[in-house]
Write a protein that holds these residues in place. Sequence first.
Motif: not given
Length: 356
Positions: A59-65, A210-211, A232-241
């Motif tokens: 979430l944090l390192g790969y998605g920046g979230i 995806f990554g 947004v779609k990719y960030r939400v998917a990463a959050t759910c996973l």
Amino acid sequence: MIHSVLSGDLPRSRILSIVLLGILVCLALAPFLFPGVRTVDTAARICVFIVLVASYDLLLGYGGIVSFAHTMFFGIGAYGVALASTHMGRGFDAIAVGAVSGAMIAALLALVIGLFSLRVRAIFFAMITLAVASAVAVLVSQLSGLTGGEDGLTFKTPRALGPAFKFGKETFDGTLFGVKLNGKLLAYYFVFVGTLVLFLFMLRVVNSPFGRVLQAIRENDFRAESIGYRVVKYRVAATCLSAAIAALAGSLYAVWLRYVGPDTTLSMEIMIDILLMVVIGGMGTMYGAILGATLFVLAQNYLQTLMGAASGLVEGIPILPELLSADRWLLWLGVLFILSVYFFPTGIVGRLRNQG
């Protein structure tokens, strides 16, 4: 073969490869190399936190979230197994139902939070996750009839995972290399294999298309949006996973402890520990989760003991015994963290990879 198993993401450093291999061997053979209740418990905790930290790094390192709700998802998975085992009985079916249900609820909750808050600035998402996590922690503490409140829930795991279960009596006389062949040994390998499968799955995810899109969004979300990716779609998917895997880590932890409580799964202290492990190991590297979790859990469990021994060795020398007192282990843990950030700004993995 190794290249395929690691999804093409090799350590790219001889020293890092040796360290990772050493950790893998130690964890795989922990009950035999380090027999003892405390050491095996430490190894099991390292396994669980490797998955938990890796899921947060996704979430944090790969998605920046930035999220402060990761322990909430962790707790949902743990309570899922506890509640299922309490109401369905001590069986592997209860563990499976609890783990799957926990992962699904965590993913659904992450979906709702993500859809409402990931469209705006990242700091807003971080604040929303903090608020929701705090609310869930309070709710779990107050619903004592369901969750056990502050006392938590103690439950029974399958007999095959309990210390009373014995196997191998006919061939090995109930022991192997001096280690008792019982259910606790099986429980450890249940956690270890679960950790290995989940970690390799995450390694596959971050090295998939995806990554790579996630990393592109992390580097420049406006550019990623402009070339056609739905950010947004990719960030939400990463959050759910990430939430679902954190919940599965919680399920493994619950099986190992046979107990779930707010302090063991939902506390903000654990969230801070996860952040520290990610930074120490190196953000945006799955291998960083292994190093960060291993070093941090070992420090938590043994730094106090080592400081007590060191304090005894320097008796008679002014100031030093007081500085090295076992009561000040948290101070020195903080000092070690500051030094690791100063000398390894990209984390231990980043530093070792730069050295080759």
